[in-house]
Structure formats: C-alpha cells, structure tokens
Design an enzyme around this catalytic site. Structure first.
Site, PDB file in Angstrom:
ATOM      1  N   TYR A   4      41.552 -72.241 -51.335  1.00  0.00           N
ATOM      2  CA  TYR A   4      41.557 -70.805 -51.611  1.00  0.00           C
ATOM      3  C   TYR A   4      42.784 -70.262 -52.336  1.00  0.00           C
ATOM      4  O   TYR A   4      42.698 -69.176 -52.933  1.00  0.00           O
ATOM      5  CB  TYR A   4      41.270 -70.041 -50.324  1.00  0.00           C
ATOM      6  CG  TYR A   4      39.861 -70.311 -49.866  1.00  0.00           C
ATOM      7  CD1 TYR A   4      38.787 -69.656 -50.457  1.00  0.00           C
ATOM      8  CD2 TYR A   4      39.589 -71.273 -48.892  1.00  0.00           C
ATOM      9  CE1 TYR A   4      37.486 -69.935 -50.080  1.00  0.00           C
ATOM     10  CE2 TYR A   4      38.285 -71.549 -48.507  1.00  0.00           C
ATOM     11  CZ  TYR A   4      37.244 -70.884 -49.106  1.00  0.00           C
ATOM     12  OH  TYR A   4      35.951 -71.159 -48.739  1.00  0.00           O
ATOM     13  N   PHE A  19      36.004 -66.325 -38.020  1.00  0.00           N
ATOM     14  CA  PHE A  19      34.800 -65.590 -38.368  1.00  0.00           C
ATOM     15  C   PHE A  19      34.093 -66.247 -39.567  1.00  0.00           C
ATOM     16  O   PHE A  19      34.638 -67.118 -40.201  1.00  0.00           O
ATOM     17  CB  PHE A  19      35.101 -64.120 -38.674  1.00  0.00           C
ATOM     18  CG  PHE A  19      36.226 -63.922 -39.667  1.00  0.00           C
ATOM     19  CD1 PHE A  19      35.973 -63.891 -41.035  1.00  0.00           C
ATOM     20  CD2 PHE A  19      37.542 -63.775 -39.229  1.00  0.00           C
ATOM     21  CE1 PHE A  19      37.013 -63.712 -41.945  1.00  0.00           C
ATOM     22  CE2 PHE A  19      38.587 -63.592 -40.139  1.00  0.00           C
ATOM     23  CZ  PHE A  19      38.314 -63.562 -41.491  1.00  0.00           C
TER      24      PHE A  19
END
Length: 402
Positions: free
Chosen positions: A123, A402
């Site tokens: 990322y 999450f």
C-alpha cells in the site's frame, strides 16, 4: 478481453465474497454471507471484471475515526481488497485503488482513508503511510502490580454475551472520542468483531465476557494441559474502561484467572499495563504494523485534527497517485487549529504523501521519518517544529481489524 470496472450491487455480494476469500487463500463460507451483508455498502465497493468474471475488488466502510484533539471524524475504512488467483499482475489492484481515492476526492467525501495491510509492501505504492502500530504483550499469570496501584474494589463478573453487549457498547462509545485511532461501530460491526463460530475461534474457546461497572474485557482460552499442571493461555480480545482504576482492575482480574500460565494480548503500543507491573521485564513485548493512513486531500485532512503547538511552514508534498495533492502548502497552526492553502513560496520541508499519512495520527514523528530519508528539511528548525505540532497526547491504536 478488456478489463472493466464498476461498483457493485447487493446481488454481487456472494460472488464478491468468494473472490475475496480466494484471494486470501481461504474457503468460501456461505453462512458468513449475512455477517458480511450488514457491513456491505455495494455502492462503495469497486470490482474489476474480465468479461463477466469478477476477478478482484475492494470496498469502503463508512466509519468515523478519532483524530488527535478533534474526536471522531469521517474516514474511508478500506476493506475486503483482493485479487483472484490467476489474475494477479494485471493492474487490478491499481484500478481499484485509483477508483477509490479519485472517487473520494471528486465527491468531496472523507479526507482520509485507512486500512490494515495484508502485506506491508503493497500500500505505500498508493500513498498509504504506517500511522499506528500494535504491541504483542505476554505477561505471566499472577504478575504483581507495583505498590500503590488502585483497582477501586468494584466487583467484576463474568456474564453472558447477551448481558455483556449493551454494557460494552456503552463503555466503548464513552471511551472512543478520546482514543486516537478508534473507529465507530454500528451493530453489524459489533456482530462481526465478536463473531463466535467454531471457524472464528481458530482452536480457542468461546469468548468469555467480563464486566466492571466502568469497563469490560473479552477473552478466549487456548488450552494447554501438561504433566506438571495447566499452562493455558488467556488471549485478550478487547479491554476498555472509562477510568484508569477500572482498567487496572480488569487487567488484575485477567492476570488472576486460575489454571492460566500466560496472558496474551494485541494492544496499544503505549498500553499502561507494562508500567502497572512491579517487574516490567515480565511483560514480553513485540511491535508490528497496524493502521495505514492515506491523505486523500491535503488541505481538508490537515484542518480536521488539532495540533500540539503553533507552527508556520511551507510543505512541499509529492503525490504521484493523487496529483491534486502535489505542490506547496502553507501549514499554519494557531492555538491548535490549522489553516492550509496553496502557495508558490519556497518550501521549508519536502516530503511525500506517504510520510504525511504516517504522521497524521500523531504517533509517527516526522523527525524520525527524516532520519529514514522520507522527509527533507530545507529551512533549519522547520522539521522539529512541524514534527512536534503533529504529535498526539497518546499513541494511536485501532483495536479492530476491519
């Protein structure tokens, strides 16, 4: 065949789940569909198709995150990002990331995005910076607190899930506004985080719920019975309290559970339990990356949080993936509040958007990133001034994946 990208519909959930599970080398489980459905915002999920075949995608959950000094603010919680085996290295992930970030900018929605990374090298390519870490703690059962620790004398009880949940939600909602990195939770998020099927347990026990009038703890047991006696492991899932005394009382309870050899937890990197102990060496510690933050719009993001000290500096930001962020920004803080606007003035600091995301929650020092050659000081003194202004009062921590 040319690849296409579109947002999803409610009817796409089952196939999307199968692709995401496959990308993580997991089996698809049909009984998890309803759990996913409560968190699934189809209009905020992008998927790439090869013809009619869904081959990868990623989604956003609409959440809030607590920012330094500013309490809960909107965040695009990026989730369920994956590419189907056999379709990697075709630019699928890049297309999804571009659709997410460019869409957030064009719609003027959340000024920051955040995620947990399956692989830490992925990322940063898209401008995410490591903004929060977690600590792995191991403390032996019975470890003593230092003299003078107050555990307030309130009674703690182990209760059923049904009794625990309302109390847990109330404590969490009271505590969250002051805990940098904590996320808002709808009922669906609570159900997902504390799902308790055999598959969720991964060989451990069902959840145990402990209530204190001002807090709660949730744990599982990993059974380990030996010839010399039990050495079971107590794995803390979550612990939260409105007061320091309640926190100490909950930890004291966990450390005194019978038949346990070790208490293990994934917790904030500045968890006070280390300093509650009379012998700090009893707490074995390790750290790892947790939350990664992406600044979507520099000017909007920097004005959302508050700051430690006054500062006036020109930041030259590079951002190849979201070019609207690139350029020079005058960053001025007065009495904790920032103003940010474009300028043509000479820069005081030069950095990329990844470094800005890493420092955004106040846990990663810009001065440290400069030593790692991610930030360059042009004007003497600017680095320390901006670095100090960005620091938070406590280490950022996100207690949920999450």
């Amino acid at each position: 065949m040319a690849l296409t990208l579109r947002t999803l519909t409610a009817d796409d959930l089952a196939e999307f789940q199968r692709v995401v599970n496959a990308s993580f080398l997991s089996d698809s489980v049909e009984d998890q569909l309803e759990r996913w459905r409560g968190l699934f915002e189809p209009e905020r999920h992008h998927a790439v198709f090869d013809g009619d075949e869904l081959i990868g995608g990623g989604g956003i959950q609409t959440r809030e995150i607590t920012l330094p000094g500013a309490g809960p603010q909107p965040v695009a919680a990026v989730t369920s990002v994956g590419v189907k085996p056999g379709h990697r290295r075709r630019g699928v992930l890049t297309r999804v990331m571009r659709a997410q970030l460019h869409g957030l900018h064009e719609e003027g929605r959340e000024a920051i995005a955040a995620l947990w990374a399956s692989e830490a090298a992925i990322y940063p390519r898209f401008g995410y910076g490591l903004a929060a870490e977690f600590a792995r703690l191991e403390v032996p059962r019975g470890a003593e607190f230092h003299p003078g620790v107050s555990v307030d004398g309130e009674r703690l009880r182990e209760v059923s899930r049904d009794e625990a949940m309302p109390a847990m939600k109330a404590v969490y909602d009271d505590v969250r506004p002051g805990r940098t990195g904590w996320l808002s939770r709808l009922d669906a998020a609570w159900e997902h985080q504390f799902a308790d099927t055999e598959r969720d347990r991964d060989g451990l026990s069902a959840y145990h719920y402990v209530l204190h009038p001002q807090g709660y703890a949730v744990y599982r047991i990993k059974h380990d019975w030996r010839e010399r006696g039990p050495r079971n492991e107590l794995h803390v899932r979550e612990i939260a309290a409105r007061t320091d005394e309640a926190y100490a009382a909950l930890y004291r309870y966990l450390l005194d559970v019978d038949l346990v050899g070790e208490v293990k937890s994934y917790t904030a990197s500045d968890d006070p339990v280390v300093h509650l102990l009379d012998d700090v060496r009893l707490a074995l510690r390790g750290r790892s990356d947790a939350l990664w933050v992406r600044v979507v719009d520099v000017d909007r993001a920097l004005t959302q949080r508050r700051y430690n000290s006054d500062v006036d500096a020109v930041l030259e930001v590079s951002d190849g993936f979201c070019p609207w962020n690139a350029g020079r920004w005058r960053f001025t803080v007065k009495d904790g509040t920032a103003t940010v606007h474009r300028v043509d003035d000479a820069p005081d600091l030069v950095l990329d958007v990844q470094a800005l995301g890493a420092a955004y929650l106040g846990g990663t020092r810009l001065a440290m990133l400069a030593r790692a050659q991610r930030v360059s000081e042009v004007t003497e003194g600017a680095l320390n001034a901006v670095s100090h202004a960005l620091l938070g009062d406590r280490e950022p921590h996100c207690p949920e994946v999450f």
